[in-house]
Design an enzyme around this catalytic site. Structure first.
Site, mmCIF file in Angstrom:
data_model
loop_
_atom_site.group_PDB
_atom_site.id
_atom_site.type_symbol
_atom_site.label_atom_id
_atom_site.label_comp_id
_atom_site.label_asym_id
_atom_site.label_seq_id
_atom_site.Cartn_x
_atom_site.Cartn_y
_atom_site.Cartn_z
ATOM 1 N N ASP A 203 0.824 -1.211 0.000
ATOM 2 C CA ASP A 203 0.000 0.000 0.000
ATOM 3 C C ASP A 203 0.865 1.272 0.000
ATOM 4 O O ASP A 203 1.806 1.376 0.791
ATOM 5 C CB ASP A 203 -0.839 -0.050 1.285
ATOM 6 C CG ASP A 203 -1.886 1.033 1.360
ATOM 7 O OD1 ASP A 203 -2.802 1.014 0.528
ATOM 8 O OD2 ASP A 203 -1.778 1.896 2.260
ATOM 9 N N GLU A 258 1.822 -0.225 -4.745
ATOM 10 C CA GLU A 258 0.909 0.855 -5.112
ATOM 11 C C GLU A 258 1.731 2.143 -5.123
ATOM 12 O O GLU A 258 1.992 2.735 -4.086
ATOM 13 C CB GLU A 258 -0.248 0.977 -4.110
ATOM 14 C CG GLU A 258 -1.277 1.986 -4.591
ATOM 15 C CD GLU A 258 -2.189 2.527 -3.498
ATOM 16 O OE1 GLU A 258 -3.257 3.042 -3.823
ATOM 17 O OE2 GLU A 258 -1.822 2.465 -2.309
HETATM 18 C C1 GLC Z 1 -4.227 3.137 -0.519
HETATM 19 C C2 GLC Z 1 -5.406 2.212 -0.424
HETATM 20 C C3 GLC Z 1 -6.571 2.990 0.080
HETATM 21 C C4 GLC Z 1 -6.211 3.540 1.444
HETATM 22 C C5 GLC Z 1 -4.934 4.354 1.398
HETATM 23 C C6 GLC Z 1 -4.404 4.620 2.763
HETATM 24 O O1 GLC Z 1 -4.406 4.113 -1.471
HETATM 25 O O2 GLC Z 1 -5.659 1.613 -1.665
HETATM 26 O O3 GLC Z 1 -7.729 2.207 0.162
HETATM 27 O O4 GLC Z 1 -7.254 4.358 1.918
HETATM 28 O O5 GLC Z 1 -3.918 3.682 0.712
HETATM 29 O O6 GLC Z 1 -3.886 3.443 3.313
#
Ligand code: GLC
Length: 513
Positions: A203, A258
């Site tokens: 994440d 991500e």
């Molecule tokens: C990422 C996740 C999202 C979350 C954020 C904070 O973007 O995909 O769902 O709210 O991180 O952890």
């Protein structure tokens, strides 16, 4: 293809566990629900499952606020349930990825509770604390994606300092410049790798490194969430350490990061020529208009930036954070043509549970809104059965998506013309064809307006044609080529007639294959 790691030719299926399948009737999905449907996922033809967070959490951000990295939240089950799920998945040839949240914890995590307790607590420096500015002001001008761009800082009365949180105030940022944090977080990876987990979706991993100066961003960017701007070289160093932990395990374990930055050109750095992430998401294509030229541009950009040896690209249309592509694109025909695109581009595709049913976002009335980020619509429960509950109790944690009477697994498994069967045929086509799974991609020139076409090659060959406009258009195929998959199912197995109707896509195979 056998000399390539599995994640280069795999299709990964994202499960949002709260909404996948409910076996105990409490209106919230759990691990046992996933386990009960593994055979369906094998039937569909995906290769790996990514589970959104299942760790103990106060659920202020529905699990992206982790209070214990090494256990399972009782909402979802127990460690034994996860072990059983992984064992059953592996027995069916499915890999399992967990969602690792390295950039911040929950404010309920014992590390933060200790850090907050006093300025001289040994854990104080595990998070990012700063003195107030003049007049008690926040330490800098960074903003979060929430609360209409509120500050990334919350003041702690007891200790007289602000803590940094790139997201909710209940999600304090970890301080990766502290080596103890690095070691503790590496241990959380080892905990799951030791249990046989195949890898992680990490994440907002680009947000772990920060310049300790925490300088203001330029005024014109002050309304852009800081996490989307934070492209800091320290992160690359941290990724090398993380990669070494994962690569020390046998069996091609992997991390897909991500990396949510607004510019694609910043993304390849996070692969760091094979020393950083194994894969990274590339999100800008998720926001493209439904236009051939825009997609051609995105494909050319990916080809120029992502070296297939060192930085294998990824493609995604939907996830748990944004409106589903069926909702964004506005029609079933477009969503189905987009599926052909997603599953035939060069790179690893990520599916978001329910897109294979053509689900739209649920309409969530104000009194049922639960997510502070306004993302409930795309997180609605998956309709499984034809009956009125569709596999859920009368009041599930969120309302079901529209038209669940037709868009449910049972009805669509019975209907060969369904979106579900289209995805199944696309996944089978990829699996049976090296060109589609991992071959080169050559864009075709000279096609009519509104048509995108490309050839995939790896010994064998396929031609993919996508019409982004309405009306019928004549397109050159290969002489005598055969329609392998069509987004509307028409003409499959027959010689291509050289035309494409509105928002229609086809995969063609040469006459001889
Ligand atoms: C990422 C996740 C999202 C979350 C954020 C904070 O973007 O995909 O769902 O709210 O991180 O952890």
């Amino acid at each position: 293809m056998s000399d390539q790691p599995w994640w280069k030719s795999a299709v990964v299926y994202q499960i949002y566990p709260r909404s996948f399948a409910d076996t105990n009737g409490d209106g919230v999905g759990e691990l046992a629900g996933i386990r009960a449907h593994l055979d369906h996922l094998v039937w569909l033809g995906v290769d790996a499952l990514w589970l959104s967070p299942i760790f103990p959490s106060p659920m202020r951000d529905f699990g992206y606020d982790v209070a214990d990295y090494c256990d399972i939240d009782p909402t979802f089950g127990t460690l034994a349930d996860l072990d059983a799920l992984v064992e059953d998945a592996h027995a069916r040839g499915l890999r399992v990825l967990l969602d690792w949240v390295p950039a911040h914890t929950s404010s309920d995590h014992p590390w933060f509770v200790a850090s907050r307790s006093s300025r001289d607590n040994p854990r104080r420096d595990w998070y990012v604390w700063r003195d107030p500015g003049p007049g008690g002001a926040v330490p800098n001008n960074w903003t979060t994606p929430w609360s209409e761009g509120g500050p990334t800082w919350t003041f702690d009365e007891r200790t007289g300092q602000y803590w940094l949180h790139s997201f909710l105030s209940e999600q304090p940022d970890l301080n990766w410049e502290n080596p103890e944090v690095v070691e503790a977080m590496h241990d959380t990876l080892r905990f799951w790798l030791d249990r046989g987990i195949d890898g992680f979706r990490a994440d907002v991993i680009h947000n772990i490194g920060k310049d300790p100066a925490l300088a203001d961003v330029p005024a014109h960017q002050a309304k852009v969430p800081h996490c989307a701007l934070n492209h800091d070289p320290r992160t690359i160093g941290h990724l090398r350490g993380i990669r070494a932990v994962v690569d020390a395990y046998p069996g091609d374990r992997m991390i897909v990061g991500e990396v949510f930055l607004t510019e694609t050109k910043q993304v390849p750095a996070y692969y760091d020529s094979g020393r950083g992430l194994h894969l990274s998401f590339n999100f800008p294509p998720m926001f493209l208009p439904w236009e051939a030229a825009a997609w051609r541009g995105a494909i050319e950009e990916a080809a120029a930036l992502f070296d297939p040896e060192d930085a294998w690209p990824t493609w995604v249309l939907s996830n748990h954070d944004w409106p589903r592509h069926r909702t964004r694109l506005g029609s079933e025909a477009r969503a189905r043509a987009a599926a052909v695109l997603l599953l035939t581009l060069r790179g690893t595709p990520f599916l978001y549970m329910g897109e294979e049913l053509g689900l739209e976002d649920a309409a969530v009335p104000p009194e049922r809104v639960v997510d502070p980020g306004g993302r409930d619509g795309c997180r609605a429960p998956i309709p499984w059965t034809r009956d009125s509950g569709h596999g859920w109790p009368p009041r599930a944690w969120l309302p079901l998506p529209p038209d669940a009477a037709a868009r449910n697994v049972q009805a669509q498994r019975d209907a060969p013309s369904s979106t579900l069967h289209l995805y199944r045929r696309l996944l089978a086509a990829r699996r049976n064809c090296d060109a589609l799974a991992s071959g080169s991609l050559h864009l075709l020139d000279g096609l009519p307006d509104g048509v995108l076409g490309y050839r995939r090659s790896a010994g064998d060959e396929r031609l993919v044609l996508i019409h982004f406009q309405s009306g019928e258009v004549a397109v050159p195929g290969w002489p005598g080529s055969v329609v392998e998959v069509a987004s509307d199912g028409r003409g499959e197995g027959e010689t291509f007639d050289g035309t494409l109707g509105s928002d229609r896509a086809v995969i063609l195979k040469p006459a001889t294959s």
